[in-house]
Design an enzyme around this catalytic site. Structure first.
Site, PDB file in Angstrom:
ATOM      1  N   THR A 120       0.819  -1.210   0.000  1.00 13.93           N
ATOM      2  CA  THR A 120       0.000   0.000   0.000  1.00 13.93           C
ATOM      3  C   THR A 120       0.855   1.262   0.000  1.00 13.93           C
ATOM      4  O   THR A 120       1.991   1.249   0.480  1.00 13.93           O
ATOM      5  CB  THR A 120      -0.902   0.000   1.255  1.00 13.93           C
ATOM      6  OG1 THR A 120      -1.500   1.278   1.408  1.00 13.93           O
ATOM      7  CG2 THR A 120      -0.124  -0.312   2.529  1.00 13.93           C
ATOM      8  N   ASP A 121       0.271   2.346  -0.486  1.00 11.25           N
ATOM      9  CA  ASP A 121       0.984   3.641  -0.453  1.00 11.25           C
ATOM     10  C   ASP A 121       1.190   4.143   0.974  1.00 11.25           C
ATOM     11  O   ASP A 121       2.030   5.000   1.225  1.00 11.25           O
ATOM     12  CB  ASP A 121       0.258   4.698  -1.291  1.00 11.25           C
ATOM     13  CG  ASP A 121      -1.177   4.987  -0.847  1.00 11.25           C
ATOM     14  OD1 ASP A 121      -1.659   4.351   0.112  1.00 11.25           O
ATOM     15  OD2 ASP A 121      -1.826   5.847  -1.474  1.00 11.25           O
ATOM     16  N   GLU A 122       0.420   3.576   1.936  1.00 15.46           N
ATOM     17  CA  GLU A 122       0.521   4.075   3.317  1.00 15.46           C
ATOM     18  C   GLU A 122       1.886   3.828   3.931  1.00 15.46           C
ATOM     19  O   GLU A 122       2.233   4.439   4.936  1.00 15.46           O
ATOM     20  CB  GLU A 122      -0.558   3.445   4.199  1.00 15.46           C
ATOM     21  CG  GLU A 122      -1.925   3.828   3.740  1.00 15.46           C
ATOM     22  CD  GLU A 122      -3.008   3.736   4.810  1.00 15.46           C
ATOM     23  OE1 GLU A 122      -2.688   3.659   6.001  1.00 15.46           O
ATOM     24  OE2 GLU A 122      -4.166   3.763   4.419  1.00 15.46           O
ATOM     25  N   TYR A 144      -1.154  -0.169  11.319  1.00 15.14           N
ATOM     26  CA  TYR A 144      -1.433  -0.888  10.069  1.00 15.14           C
ATOM     27  C   TYR A 144      -0.305  -0.645   9.059  1.00 15.14           C
ATOM     28  O   TYR A 144       0.274  -1.593   8.503  1.00 15.14           O
ATOM     29  CB  TYR A 144      -2.776  -0.433   9.473  1.00 15.14           C
ATOM     30  CG  TYR A 144      -2.915  -0.748   7.994  1.00 15.14           C
ATOM     31  CD1 TYR A 144      -3.051  -2.059   7.554  1.00 15.14           C
ATOM     32  CD2 TYR A 144      -2.874   0.270   7.032  1.00 15.14           C
ATOM     33  CE1 TYR A 144      -3.151  -2.366   6.198  1.00 15.14           C
ATOM     34  CE2 TYR A 144      -2.986  -0.025   5.673  1.00 15.14           C
ATOM     35  CZ  TYR A 144      -3.114  -1.340   5.259  1.00 15.14           C
ATOM     36  OH  TYR A 144      -3.202  -1.631   3.923  1.00 15.14           O
ATOM     37  N   LYS A 148       2.507  -3.222   7.365  1.00 13.88           N
ATOM     38  CA  LYS A 148       2.683  -3.446   5.915  1.00 13.88           C
ATOM     39  C   LYS A 148       4.122  -3.109   5.504  1.00 13.88           C
ATOM     40  O   LYS A 148       4.732  -3.812   4.693  1.00 13.88           O
ATOM     41  CB  LYS A 148       1.683  -2.598   5.108  1.00 13.88           C
ATOM     42  CG  LYS A 148       0.228  -2.991   5.253  1.00 13.88           C
ATOM     43  CD  LYS A 148      -0.111  -4.369   4.692  1.00 13.88           C
ATOM     44  CE  LYS A 148      -0.107  -4.433   3.183  1.00 13.88           C
ATOM     45  NZ  LYS A 148      -0.622  -5.754   2.694  1.00 13.88           N
TER      46      LYS A 148
HETATM   47  P1  NAD Z   1     -10.017  -6.761   3.197  1.00 11.82           P
HETATM   48  O1  NAD Z   1      -9.900  -6.398   4.644  1.00 11.82           O
HETATM   49  O2  NAD Z   1     -11.272  -6.466   2.474  1.00 11.82           O
HETATM   50  O3  NAD Z   1      -9.731  -8.330   3.013  1.00 11.82           O
HETATM   51  C1  NAD Z   1      -8.708  -8.992   3.695  1.00 11.82           C
HETATM   52  C2  NAD Z   1      -8.935 -10.489   3.520  1.00 11.82           C
HETATM   53  O4  NAD Z   1      -7.841 -11.186   4.128  1.00 11.82           O
HETATM   54  C3  NAD Z   1     -10.214 -11.017   4.193  1.00 11.82           C
HETATM   55  O5  NAD Z   1     -10.898 -11.887   3.327  1.00 11.82           O
HETATM   56  C4  NAD Z   1      -9.695 -11.766   5.415  1.00 11.82           C
HETATM   57  O6  NAD Z   1     -10.546 -12.824   5.817  1.00 11.82           O
HETATM   58  C5  NAD Z   1      -8.349 -12.251   4.907  1.00 11.82           C
HETATM   59  N1  NAD Z   1      -7.402 -12.527   5.993  1.00 11.82           N
HETATM   60  C6  NAD Z   1      -7.102 -11.728   7.037  1.00 11.82           C
HETATM   61  N2  NAD Z   1      -6.199 -12.329   7.836  1.00 11.82           N
HETATM   62  C7  NAD Z   1      -5.905 -13.524   7.272  1.00 11.82           C
HETATM   63  C8  NAD Z   1      -5.030 -14.592   7.620  1.00 11.82           C
HETATM   64  N3  NAD Z   1      -4.279 -14.546   8.729  1.00 11.82           N
HETATM   65  N4  NAD Z   1      -4.987 -15.664   6.811  1.00 11.82           N
HETATM   66  C9  NAD Z   1      -5.764 -15.743   5.682  1.00 11.82           C
HETATM   67  N5  NAD Z   1      -6.614 -14.766   5.330  1.00 11.82           N
HETATM   68  C10 NAD Z   1      -6.683 -13.669   6.111  1.00 11.82           C
HETATM   69  O7  NAD Z   1      -8.766  -6.068   2.520  1.00 11.82           O
HETATM   70  P2  NAD Z   1      -8.636  -5.295   1.120  1.00 11.82           P
HETATM   71  O8  NAD Z   1      -9.054  -3.887   1.313  1.00 11.82           O
HETATM   72  O9  NAD Z   1      -9.233  -6.097   0.049  1.00 11.82           O
HETATM   73  O10 NAD Z   1      -7.048  -5.285   0.965  1.00 11.82           O
HETATM   74  C11 NAD Z   1      -6.374  -6.404   0.385  1.00 11.82           C
HETATM   75  C12 NAD Z   1      -4.884  -6.122   0.367  1.00 11.82           C
HETATM   76  O11 NAD Z   1      -4.625  -4.948  -0.383  1.00 11.82           O
HETATM   77  C13 NAD Z   1      -4.293  -5.864   1.760  1.00 11.82           C
HETATM   78  O12 NAD Z   1      -3.024  -6.482   1.812  1.00 11.82           O
HETATM   79  C14 NAD Z   1      -4.157  -4.351   1.842  1.00 11.82           C
HETATM   80  O13 NAD Z   1      -3.094  -3.983   2.683  1.00 11.82           O
HETATM   81  C15 NAD Z   1      -3.872  -4.014   0.386  1.00 11.82           C
HETATM   82  N6  NAD Z   1      -4.298  -2.669  -0.057  1.00 11.82           N
HETATM   83  C16 NAD Z   1      -5.571  -2.249   0.185  1.00 11.82           C
HETATM   84  C17 NAD Z   1      -5.962  -1.000  -0.298  1.00 11.82           C
HETATM   85  C18 NAD Z   1      -7.374  -0.493  -0.095  1.00 11.82           C
HETATM   86  O14 NAD Z   1      -7.653   0.660  -0.429  1.00 11.82           O
HETATM   87  N7  NAD Z   1      -8.302  -1.289   0.416  1.00 11.82           N
HETATM   88  C19 NAD Z   1      -5.046  -0.190  -0.989  1.00 11.82           C
HETATM   89  C20 NAD Z   1      -3.750  -0.665  -1.191  1.00 11.82           C
HETATM   90  C21 NAD Z   1      -3.386  -1.913  -0.739  1.00 11.82           C
HETATM   91  O1  TDX Z   2     -15.725   7.384   8.868  1.00 11.79           O
HETATM   92  C1  TDX Z   2     -14.700   7.800   8.280  1.00 11.79           C
HETATM   93  N1  TDX Z   2     -14.534   9.152   8.163  1.00 11.79           N
HETATM   94  C2  TDX Z   2     -13.436   9.709   7.582  1.00 11.79           C
HETATM   95  O2  TDX Z   2     -13.323  10.938   7.492  1.00 11.79           O
HETATM   96  C3  TDX Z   2     -13.694   6.923   7.738  1.00 11.79           C
HETATM   97  C4  TDX Z   2     -13.835   5.423   7.827  1.00 11.79           C
HETATM   98  C5  TDX Z   2     -12.606   7.499   7.133  1.00 11.79           C
HETATM   99  N2  TDX Z   2     -12.457   8.852   7.070  1.00 11.79           N
HETATM  100  C6  TDX Z   2     -11.253   9.402   6.400  1.00 11.79           C
HETATM  101  C7  TDX Z   2      -9.935   8.843   6.878  1.00 11.79           C
HETATM  102  C8  TDX Z   2      -9.077   8.892   5.631  1.00 11.79           C
HETATM  103  O3  TDX Z   2      -8.519  10.195   5.483  1.00 11.79           O
HETATM  104  O4  TDX Z   2     -11.359   9.013   5.027  1.00 11.79           O
HETATM  105  C9  TDX Z   2     -10.067   8.680   4.496  1.00 11.79           C
HETATM  106  C10 TDX Z   2     -10.105   7.235   3.977  1.00 11.79           C
HETATM  107  O5  TDX Z   2     -10.221   6.383   5.110  1.00 11.79           O
HETATM  108  P1  TDX Z   2     -10.239   4.788   4.967  1.00 11.79           P
HETATM  109  O6  TDX Z   2     -11.316   4.394   4.018  1.00 11.79           O
HETATM  110  O7  TDX Z   2     -10.237   4.218   6.341  1.00 11.79           O
HETATM  111  O8  TDX Z   2      -8.869   4.512   4.213  1.00 11.79           O
HETATM  112  P2  TDX Z   2      -7.338   4.862   4.583  1.00 11.79           P
HETATM  113  O9  TDX Z   2      -7.151   5.045   6.013  1.00 11.79           O
HETATM  114  O10 TDX Z   2      -6.889   5.954   3.665  1.00 11.79           O
HETATM  115  O11 TDX Z   2      -6.642   3.470   4.172  1.00 11.79           O
HETATM  116  C11 TDX Z   2      -7.028   2.786   2.946  1.00 11.79           C
HETATM  117  O12 TDX Z   2      -6.129   3.012   1.919  1.00 11.79           O
HETATM  118  C12 TDX Z   2      -4.891   2.345   1.956  1.00 11.79           C
HETATM  119  C13 TDX Z   2      -7.232   1.289   3.177  1.00 11.79           C
HETATM  120  O13 TDX Z   2      -8.118   1.085   4.254  1.00 11.79           O
HETATM  121  C14 TDX Z   2      -5.929   0.596   3.417  1.00 11.79           C
HETATM  122  O14 TDX Z   2      -6.129  -0.806   3.519  1.00 11.79           O
HETATM  123  C15 TDX Z   2      -5.026   0.869   2.238  1.00 11.79           C
HETATM  124  O15 TDX Z   2      -3.766   0.339   2.473  1.00 11.79           O
END
Ligand code: NAD
Ligand code: TDX
Length: 341
Positions: A120-122, A144, A148
């Site tokens: 992730t970019d985080e 988190y 990562k």
């Molecule tokens: P999500 O939380 O929707 O899904 C995570 C999945 O992993 C779930 O199905 C959960 O059951 C499974 N999981 C958790 N712990 C586990 C374990 N110990 N063993 C096996 N399975 C397990 O997550 P997401 O938003 O789809 O993100 C997927 C990946 O992409 C993550 O690695 C996250 O860091 C990365 N990512 C997410 C975003 C975003 O915006 N959501 C952006 C960049 C990168």
């Molecule tokens: O209720 C809310 N109100 C609010 O203002 C929530 C849930 C979030 N926010 C803000 C926090 C962040 O600035 O919105 C922005 C986005 O929040 P999230 O959806 O929680 O995402 P973020 O914290 O940016 O992280 C996401 O992007 C990178 C994903 O959850 C991560 O898994 C990924 O790595």
């Protein structure tokens, strides 16, 4: 080719599995997922009967279980993924994101196979101006993000030490179908539909860089097939937006689609106490993957948001089941007091 996809019942990986099965008709996909609160097999209902798809319920921290699975490449999506939860309790983040990644690296090493770490970019922290590129320093600010970044460093060490054919992708914020409602975009959509207060952290001016989930899936696929082992690829759609602008856009579009009064929905916006350690701005420079792997995002933000809102409107059963489960306990803990003040 037999792909091991971890975390396949989550948001991004379920979209990836659907994409991989349809674009590679000769591939088999094994989905290894622990089914935490975020894992949902309903995300894969339409493909579960495919003879090229296998589901294994299991934990990536279980090394013994991994020994018994055969695969040619592993894509590690499995993670604890929500920043707010990592502030409440970091332990599962360290366990899954770090120790789980270590286990998968060992399994990939034994098989001498390709390893793709979905990061992730985080991990780069927050930037005032400019953009994150692949050599920006890692400065994670939440537990988190630190977990990562730790897993990224472990991957790097297996590349340098063991010559593992591994690659890391670092993507910006995703949105689209099947995203768990704890994240900003689905939370705003559902609260607008259900006319519940919409919590905005701080002044609402934190900036995130948004990408439609299928564009992310296509980028991962490009890295898997065309990426150079040992490399990091940033993925983003050059689409930075302050949170408050996104919230207003979602409200206007939801009002338009449902034929509702948008003034009433705007009144739901509620500024609440800020997230601890809240990163101010993320911004990805995707020039490397665009230039080297010929990938570009295809979905325009307004179009992607409309598509996403329509998906949530048409899939009420999917989210009603989540809202009627344990999720509301988390929601009340996270927002109860904040929304009262
Ligand atoms: P999500 O939380 O929707 O899904 C995570 C999945 O992993 C779930 O199905 C959960 O059951 C499974 N999981 C958790 N712990 C586990 C374990 N110990 N063993 C096996 N399975 C397990 O997550 P997401 O938003 O789809 O993100 C997927 C990946 O992409 C993550 O690695 C996250 O860091 C990365 N990512 C997410 C975003 C975003 O915006 N959501 C952006 C960049 C990168
Ligand atoms: O209720 C809310 N109100 C609010 O203002 C929530 C849930 C979030 N926010 C803000 C926090 C962040 O600035 O919105 C922005 C986005 O929040 P999230 O959806 O929680 O995402 P973020 O914290 O940016 O992280 C996401 O992007 C990178 C994903 O959850 C991560 O898994 C990924 O790595």
């Amino acid at each position: 080719m037999k792909l091991l996809v971890t975390g396949g019942a989550g948001f991004i990986a379920s979209n990836y599995i659907r994409y991989a099965l349809s674009s590679h008709p000769d591939y088999q996909v094994i989905n290894l997922d622990k089914l935490t609160y975020a894992g949902n097999l309903e995300n894969l209902k339409d493909i579960e009967s495919s003879d090229r798809y296998t589901f294994i319920k299991g934990d990536i921290c279980d090394g013994k279980l991994l020994e018994g699975i055969e695969f040619d490449a592993v894509l590690n999506f499995a993670a604890e993924s929500h920043v707010d939860r990592s502030i409440l309790d970091a332990r599962p983040f360290l366990q899954t994101n770090i120790f789980g990644t270590y286990n998968l690296l060992e399994a990939a090493l034994q098989r001498k196979c390709t390893f793709l770490q979905v990061s992730t970019d985080e991990v780069y922290g927050s930037v005032e101006k400019d953009f994150f590129n692949e050599i920006s320093p890692l400065q994670p600010n939440s537990p988190y993000a630190a977990s990562k970044a730790s897993s990224d460093l472990l991957v790097r060490s297996y590349i340098e030490t063991h010559n593992l054919k591994a690659m890391i992708t670092r993507c910006s914020n995703n949105y689209g179908p099947y995203q768990f409602p704890e994240k900003l975009i689905p939370l705003v959509i559902l609260n607008a539909i259900n006319k519940k207060p919409i919590p905005v952290y701080g002044d609402g001016m934190n900036v995130r860089d948004w990408i439609y989930v299928i564009d992310h899936c296509k980028a991962i696929d490009a890295v898997l097939h065309k990426g150079t082992p040992g490399e990091v690829y940033n993925i983003g759609a050059r689409n930075e937006k302050p949170n408050i602008d996104i919230i207003k856009l979602i409200i206007n579009k939801t009002a338009e689609i449902l034929n509702l009064d948008n003034v009433g929905l705007m009144d739901l916006i509620t500024f609440v106490d800020d997230r601890k350690g809240h990163d101010r701005r993320y911004a990805i420079d995707p020039a490397k993957i665009e230039r080297q792997l010929d990938w570009t995002p295809e979905t325009n933000f307004e179009e992607g948001i409309s598509r996403t809102i329509k998906w949530y409107i048409s899939n009420e059963q999917w989210w009603q089941r989540i809202l009627s489960g344990n999720y509301m306990q988390y929601y009340n803990e996270q927002y109860g007091e904040r929304l009262k003040n």
